[in-house]
Design an enzyme around this catalytic site. Sequence first.
Site, short mmCIF file in Angstrom:
data_model
loop_
_atom_site.label_atom_id
_atom_site.label_comp_id
_atom_site.label_asym_id
_atom_site.label_seq_id
_atom_site.Cartn_x
_atom_site.Cartn_y
_atom_site.Cartn_z
N CYS A 20 14.76 -27.94 -16.68
CA CYS A 20 15.94 -27.87 -15.80
C CYS A 20 15.47 -27.40 -14.42
O CYS A 20 15.81 -26.32 -13.96
CB CYS A 20 16.97 -26.90 -16.39
N ASP A 74 15.25 -14.48 -13.02
CA ASP A 74 14.49 -15.07 -11.92
C ASP A 74 15.15 -16.38 -11.48
O ASP A 74 16.20 -16.77 -12.01
CB ASP A 74 13.01 -15.28 -12.32
N GLU A 103 3.54 -10.91 -13.01
CA GLU A 103 4.90 -10.89 -12.47
C GLU A 103 4.92 -10.68 -10.96
O GLU A 103 5.74 -11.26 -10.26
CB GLU A 103 5.75 -9.83 -13.18
N TYR A 162 13.95 -6.75 -11.04
CA TYR A 162 13.42 -7.91 -11.73
C TYR A 162 12.08 -7.57 -12.43
O TYR A 162 11.91 -7.83 -13.63
CB TYR A 162 13.20 -9.10 -10.76
S1 SF4 Z 1 21.43 -30.35 -19.91
FE1 SF4 Z 1 20.37 -30.85 -18.03
S2 SF4 Z 1 21.39 -29.66 -16.44
FE2 SF4 Z 1 22.00 -28.81 -18.42
S3 SF4 Z 1 20.59 -27.10 -18.78
FE3 SF4 Z 1 19.71 -28.93 -19.76
S4 SF4 Z 1 18.35 -29.86 -18.21
FE4 SF4 Z 1 19.69 -28.40 -17.17
#
Ligand code: SF4
Length: 318
Positions: free
Chosen positions: A219, A164, A63, A146
């Site tokens: 994401c 994070d 970490e 954190y």
């Molecule tokens: S749908 Fe797309 S923008 Fe929404 S959390 Fe999933 S990867 Fe991220």
Amino acid sequence: MTAPTNPQTDRAGRADDAAHVGQVGRADHADLHAPVIDWFTEHARDLPWRRDTAGPWGVMVSEFMLQQTPVNRVRPVYEQWLARWPRPADLAKEAPGEAVRAWGRLGYPRRALRLHGAAVAITERHGGDVPTQHAQLLALPGIGEYTAAAVASFAYGQRHAVLDTNVRRVFARAVTGVQFPPNATTAAERKLARTLLPEEEATAAQWAAASMELGALVCTAKNEECHRCPIASLCAWRLAGKPAHEGPPRRGQTYAGTDRQVRGKLLAVLRDALVPVPQADLDRVWDEPVQRARALDGLVDDGLVEPLAGGLYRLPQG
Ligand code: SF4
């Protein structure tokens, strides 16, 4: 330890507003848990600090290293570190400069000093075992909210919001409905993270790891891959048509020519030297004298470099 913050962009008010416009209502928050945890079960990377053999100390070391450095750069340093110092007491009995030396090129080397300080405190106050309670972890030197939450959650399976950069981005998109979180963590984000925590302790710990991994692998800041996201059908930002980022400009990661780069070059000279080095050896790595002197003063002030009589310098010996 927390990531660097920018007070000019820590706009809690804006984030408060944003938190209220999220299209995933509170009653629906629980719908996010199972898909993200199931996805994690199938896709989580096999990382050394996630194995049972890592133990709480391995989790803590990881970490510290991972907060501002990517996994692929951390992994070799982590493995060498744990092989050399398998317990906090092993690190605690070394000079702090050895921690700085072993930190290598991970960057932000004050983390090495803080980790050494935490190892000393763990040895002195807790008999050499990483403490189990969040408050005890938080009381260790160099450990912020954190890291305390991450260690309590990942090492001990407790229920804590672990916020994070990756988690903040997932929550900003999936729940709040904006592309990016504020530049610095806000009270509204902490509140949202607590609201999103599953009630059951083991599930909460899984959720913390799983939501972090989703932000790291799917994401991401550069490219969200919604087609392989387990919560695509629930994601507020996606459902809103992915409105463009409206907040303050995002922090850049400039490095070339900065004092950080000069500090890195000076510290590299000292890491490679087993005896104190003269000023002339440091002068060779950066031409501009004013910036070089400022960087060296900063390293001394931070306790990363120890000046000696006769114009010599070395890593701190304690
Ligand atoms: S749908 Fe797309 S923008 Fe929404 S959390 Fe999933 S990867 Fe991220």
